[in-house]
Design an enzyme around this catalytic site. Structure first.
Site, PDB file in Angstrom:
ATOM      1  N   ARG A  61       2.454 -12.595  30.330  1.00 54.06           N
ATOM      2  CA  ARG A  61       3.083 -13.484  30.979  1.00 54.06           C
ATOM      3  C   ARG A  61       3.981 -13.356  31.692  1.00 54.06           C
ATOM      4  O   ARG A  61       4.187 -13.553  33.194  1.00 54.06           O
ATOM      5  CB  ARG A  61       2.817 -14.670  30.847  1.00 54.06           C
ATOM      6  CG  ARG A  61       3.344 -16.162  31.662  1.00 54.06           C
ATOM      7  CD  ARG A  61       3.307 -16.987  30.767  1.00 54.06           C
ATOM      8  NE  ARG A  61       3.390 -18.909  31.553  1.00 54.06           N
ATOM      9  CZ  ARG A  61       4.058 -19.726  31.976  1.00 54.06           C
ATOM     10  NH1 ARG A  61       4.903 -19.499  30.472  1.00 54.06           N
ATOM     11  NH2 ARG A  61       4.245 -20.269  32.292  1.00 54.06           N
ATOM     12  N   ASN A  94       9.568 -20.995  33.779  1.00 57.84           N
ATOM     13  CA  ASN A  94      10.126 -20.268  33.031  1.00 57.84           C
ATOM     14  C   ASN A  94      10.103 -20.887  31.548  1.00 57.84           C
ATOM     15  O   ASN A  94      11.030 -19.859  30.873  1.00 57.84           O
ATOM     16  CB  ASN A  94      10.678 -19.361  33.664  1.00 57.84           C
ATOM     17  CG  ASN A  94      10.673 -18.379  34.489  1.00 57.84           C
ATOM     18  OD1 ASN A  94       9.204 -17.458  34.516  1.00 57.84           O
ATOM     19  ND2 ASN A  94      11.512 -17.480  34.645  1.00 57.84           N
ATOM     20  N   HIS A 192      -5.431 -15.664  30.942  1.00 58.95           N
ATOM     21  CA  HIS A 192      -5.988 -17.112  30.503  1.00 58.95           C
ATOM     22  C   HIS A 192      -7.010 -16.656  29.452  1.00 58.95           C
ATOM     23  O   HIS A 192      -6.958 -17.613  28.524  1.00 58.95           O
ATOM     24  CB  HIS A 192      -5.858 -17.803  30.979  1.00 58.95           C
ATOM     25  CG  HIS A 192      -4.937 -17.958  31.987  1.00 58.95           C
ATOM     26  ND1 HIS A 192      -5.066 -18.711  32.823  1.00 58.95           N
ATOM     27  CD2 HIS A 192      -3.603 -17.580  32.296  1.00 58.95           C
ATOM     28  CE1 HIS A 192      -3.990 -19.004  34.140  1.00 58.95           C
ATOM     29  NE2 HIS A 192      -2.676 -18.633  33.478  1.00 58.95           N
TER      30      HIS A 192
HETATM   31  C1  HEM Z   1      -3.011 -17.877  39.299  1.00 54.14           C
HETATM   32  C2  HEM Z   1      -2.407 -18.735  39.177  1.00 54.14           C
HETATM   33  C3  HEM Z   1      -1.115 -18.808  37.730  1.00 54.14           C
HETATM   34  C4  HEM Z   1      -1.348 -19.846  37.421  1.00 54.14           C
HETATM   35  C5  HEM Z   1      -1.286 -21.548  38.850  1.00 54.14           C
HETATM   36  C6  HEM Z   1      -0.764 -20.029  35.469  1.00 54.14           C
HETATM   37  C7  HEM Z   1      -0.149 -21.043  35.121  1.00 54.14           C
HETATM   38  C8  HEM Z   1       0.379 -21.627  33.777  1.00 54.14           C
HETATM   39  C9  HEM Z   1       0.445 -21.812  33.127  1.00 54.14           C
HETATM   40  C10 HEM Z   1       0.965 -23.125  33.382  1.00 54.14           C
HETATM   41  C11 HEM Z   1       0.361 -21.420  31.800  1.00 54.14           C
HETATM   42  C12 HEM Z   1       1.324 -21.947  30.184  1.00 54.14           C
HETATM   43  C13 HEM Z   1       2.514 -22.435  30.230  1.00 54.14           C
HETATM   44  C14 HEM Z   1       2.976 -23.658  28.889  1.00 54.14           C
HETATM   45  O1  HEM Z   1       2.627 -24.474  29.179  1.00 54.14           O
HETATM   46  O2  HEM Z   1       3.162 -23.510  27.937  1.00 54.14           O
HETATM   47  C15 HEM Z   1       0.251 -20.251  32.063  1.00 54.14           C
HETATM   48  C16 HEM Z   1      -0.032 -19.567  30.505  1.00 54.14           C
HETATM   49  C17 HEM Z   1      -0.959 -18.230  30.683  1.00 54.14           C
HETATM   50  N1  HEM Z   1      -0.724 -17.273  31.323  1.00 54.14           N
HETATM   51 FE1  HEM Z   1      -0.553 -17.988  33.952  1.00 54.14          FE
HETATM   52  N2  HEM Z   1      -1.134 -18.684  35.571  1.00 54.14           N
HETATM   53  C18 HEM Z   1      -1.433 -17.993  36.558  1.00 54.14           C
HETATM   54  C19 HEM Z   1      -1.984 -16.267  36.538  1.00 54.14           C
HETATM   55  C20 HEM Z   1      -1.230 -15.405  35.804  1.00 54.14           C
HETATM   56  C21 HEM Z   1      -1.940 -13.821  35.702  1.00 54.14           C
HETATM   57  C22 HEM Z   1      -1.887 -13.498  36.697  1.00 54.14           C
HETATM   58  C23 HEM Z   1      -0.918 -13.310  34.470  1.00 54.14           C
HETATM   59  C24 HEM Z   1      -0.976 -12.456  33.789  1.00 54.14           C
HETATM   60  C25 HEM Z   1      -1.865 -11.557  34.477  1.00 54.14           C
HETATM   61  C26 HEM Z   1      -1.205 -14.568  33.289  1.00 54.14           C
HETATM   62  C27 HEM Z   1      -1.289 -14.726  31.986  1.00 54.14           C
HETATM   63  C28 HEM Z   1      -0.718 -15.900  30.901  1.00 54.14           C
HETATM   64  C29 HEM Z   1      -0.681 -15.700  29.577  1.00 54.14           C
HETATM   65  C30 HEM Z   1      -0.403 -14.846  28.414  1.00 54.14           C
HETATM   66  C31 HEM Z   1       0.168 -16.696  29.498  1.00 54.14           C
HETATM   67  C32 HEM Z   1      -0.134 -17.558  27.938  1.00 54.14           C
HETATM   68  C33 HEM Z   1       1.518 -17.319  27.593  1.00 54.14           C
HETATM   69  C34 HEM Z   1       1.661 -17.738  26.158  1.00 54.14           C
HETATM   70  O3  HEM Z   1       0.440 -17.714  25.463  1.00 54.14           O
HETATM   71  O4  HEM Z   1       2.996 -18.246  25.958  1.00 54.14           O
HETATM   72  N3  HEM Z   1      -1.529 -15.876  34.136  1.00 54.14           N
HETATM   73  N4  HEM Z   1      -0.313 -19.971  32.611  1.00 54.14           N
HETATM   74  C1  LIG Z   2      16.611 -24.334  30.953  1.00 52.87           C
HETATM   75  C2  LIG Z   2      15.359 -23.777  29.693  1.00 52.87           C
HETATM   76  O1  LIG Z   2      15.379 -24.824  29.306  1.00 52.87           O
HETATM   77  N1  LIG Z   2      15.406 -22.519  29.777  1.00 52.87           N
HETATM   78  C3  LIG Z   2      15.294 -21.241  29.118  1.00 52.87           C
HETATM   79  C4  LIG Z   2      14.165 -20.918  29.811  1.00 52.87           C
HETATM   80  O2  LIG Z   2      13.553 -19.793  28.851  1.00 52.87           O
HETATM   81  C5  LIG Z   2      14.210 -18.864  27.572  1.00 52.87           C
HETATM   82  C6  LIG Z   2      13.608 -18.089  26.767  1.00 52.87           C
HETATM   83  O3  LIG Z   2      12.807 -18.868  26.112  1.00 52.87           O
HETATM   84  C7  LIG Z   2      15.081 -20.181  26.801  1.00 52.87           C
HETATM   85  O4  LIG Z   2      16.654 -19.139  26.346  1.00 52.87           O
HETATM   86  C8  LIG Z   2      16.170 -20.707  27.922  1.00 52.87           C
HETATM   87  O5  LIG Z   2      16.665 -21.738  26.822  1.00 52.87           O
END
Ligand code: HEM
Ligand SMILES: CC(=O)N[C@H]1CO[C@H](CO)[C@@H](O)[C@@H]1O
Ligand SMILES: *[C@@H]1O[C@H](CO)[C@@H](O)[C@H](O)[C@H]1NC(C)=O
Ligand SMILES: *[C@@H]1O[C@H](CO)[C@@H](O)[C@H](O)[C@H]1NC(C)=O
Ligand SMILES: *[C@@H]1O[C@H](CO)[C@@H](O)[C@H](O)[C@H]1NC(C)=O
Ligand SMILES: *[C@@H]1O[C@H](CO)[C@@H](O)[C@H](O)[C@H]1NC(C)=O
Ligand SMILES: *[C@@H]1O[C@H](CO)[C@@H](O)[C@H](O)[C@H]1NC(C)=O
Ligand SMILES: *[C@@H]1O[C@H](CO)[C@@H](O)[C@H](O)[C@H]1NC(C)=O
Length: 327
Positions: A61, A94, A192
């Site tokens: 991500r 982020n 995802h």
């Molecule tokens: C199409 C539009 C996309 C949207 C709207 C989106 C949105 C999100 C959101 C909201 C999360 C969860 C964040 C959280 O609440 O912790 C997430 C997680 C993730 N996304 Fe996406 N995403 C998109 C595209 C992508 C793409 C292109 C990739 C990589 C090729 C990707 C890879 C991931 C992965 C691997 C996670 C899990 C991260 C973790 O386990 O820490 N996403 N995404």
């Molecule tokens: C504002 C905020 O929470 N920023 C965070 C963004 O992500 C990095 C890595 O997880 C954190 O260190 C920051 O505090």
């Protein structure tokens, strides 16, 4: 006459060559300056991922967030330097990024072998590839030669990263603005198939959907809504997390497409992929595990395309000494 016309066209050929070169990355870019780069990156990444598999999705991500904001230039790695100019890291999308310490460790190991040679943007692209491979996904040759950017602005994350409530029309437009197609969208969303989400990223689908009391998103399987409500109690619990692909959240496979077809996509941005003919067709073709090799090949190709978004191959790009700081 002759010399007059030759000079400008000669100049324009040079300019054209420089422009073409600016787009050019190559797989063997560091073969002389850092011949062991890829084995160093893989070894250090594997050390982290083998002790915490959940880092793999986080690292994939991170590369996506890097590429969609100012191109793949490592700007996602930069720390905020002054409170009134916050960096991408401190933007809302982020806040849930993880794994920065892995990038720092890889960079430090790479610097020991080849000082000041390899950009952080390239390291991130390699680490994302290795992370996917380490949890059972495809591997692919990564074109290299990116330089690191010197600018990172929080407000550019919000403007460039599609939010989880986008519909398919908005997602296609967002990807098109990065030269990616609807097919790339449905393939890369396949990322995802691994990883987690915080309840806050989708709880609007469970409670008071569209402002209506006690209603949930009708496009989600009601049984899945009930199961998610148990894990995500109201109001907007921001600490709880769920697997995006329950039961297979640490296996890179085609299960994402299977759950989409069952109306169990976690975000609106996932569910909405059923509503467009191109993206829906791709989903239906990949609901079975038998389609895994086709998905793997597609994912590799789309990742290479994503990795070329807006890259810097010369000045003002630089090789950062420390990934979290511009030189
Ligand atoms: C199409 C539009 C996309 C949207 C709207 C989106 C949105 C999100 C959101 C909201 C999360 C969860 C964040 C959280 O609440 O912790 C997430 C997680 C993730 N996304 Fe996406 N995403 C998109 C595209 C992508 C793409 C292109 C990739 C990589 C090729 C990707 C890879 C991931 C992965 C691997 C996670 C899990 C991260 C973790 O386990 O820490 N996403 N995404
Ligand atoms: C504002 C905020 O929470 N920023 C965070 C963004 O992500 C990095 C890595 O997880 C954190 O260190 C920051 O505090
Ligand atoms: C890009 O790099 C490759 C390998 O270094 C080289 O063969 C090719 O000619 C380059 N293309 C351009 C347009 O510079
Ligand atoms: C983003 O923030 C920078 C300062 O960090 C500012 O100069 C710029 O105008 C802002 N852009 C938008 C679209 O808000
Ligand atoms: C997607 O959202 C946009 C903006 O809200 C809207 O104009 C459009 O009609 C929506 N498209 C679909 C297919 O729902
Ligand atoms: C909404 O649902 C909760 C829990 O099921 C219930 O206690 C509450 O009375 C409901 N509110 C309305 C307005 O229906
Ligand atoms: C979220 O819910 C869990 C229990 O499911 C609870 O332990 C935690 O304190 C809650 N967090 C917030 C911020 O409400
Ligand atoms: C998209 O492609 C066009 C034409 O090749 C190029 O000018 C533009 O910079 C690319 N955009 C991105 C974000 O890479």
């Amino acid at each position: 006459m002759k010399t007059k016309s030759v000079v400008p066209s000669f100049l324009s050929v040079i300019i054209l060559l420089q422009l073409a070169n600016a787009q050019n990355l190559s797989v063997g870019y560091y073969s002389k300056s850092c011949p062991n780069l890829e084995s160093i990156v893989e070894k250090t990444t594997a050390r982290f991922v083998s002790s915490a598999k959940s880092l793999a999705p986080a690292l994939l991500r991170m590369h996506f967030h890097d590429c969609f904001v100012r191109g793949c230039d490592g700007s996602v790695l930069i720390n905020t330097r002054s409170k009134n100019d916050p960096a991408e890291k401190d933007s809302l999308p982020n806040q849930s990024l993880r794994g920065f310490k892995v990038i720092d460790a890889v960079k430090s190991d790479v610097e020991k072998a080849c000082r000041n040679k390899v950009s952080c943007a390239d390291i991130l692209a390699l680490v994302a590839r290795d992370a996917v491979k380490l949890i059972g996904g495809p591997s692919w040759p990564v074109p290299l030669g990116r330089k690191d950017g010197r600018i990172s602005r929080a407000n550019e994350s919000l403007a460039n990263l599609p939010p989880p409530f986008f519909n398919v029309t908005q997602l296609i437009a967002s990807f098109a603005s990065k030269n990616l197609t609807a097919k790339d969208l449905v393939i890369l969303s396949g990322g995802h198939t691994i990883g987690i989400s915080h309840c806050s990223s989708f709880s609007s689908r469970l409670y008071n959907f569209n402002g209506q009391v006690n209603s949930s998103d009708p496009s989600m399987d009601p049984k899945y809504v009930a199961a998610l409500k148990k894990k995500c109690p109201p109001p907007g619990n921001t600490t709880n997390i769920v697997d995006m692909d329950p039961g297979s959240g640490l296996d890179f496979d085609t299960n994402y497409y299977k759950i989409l077809a069952q109306r169990r996509g976690l975000f609106q941005s996932d569910a909405t992929l059923l509503q467009n003919s191109v993206t829906n067709a791709y989903i239906q073709q990949h609901v079975n595990a038998a389609a895994e090799s086709s998905f793997f090949k597609d994912f590799a190709d789309s990742m290479v395309k994503m990795g070329k978004i807006g890259v810097l191959t010369g000045p003002p790009g630089e090789i950062r000494k420390i990934c979290s700081k511009i030189n």
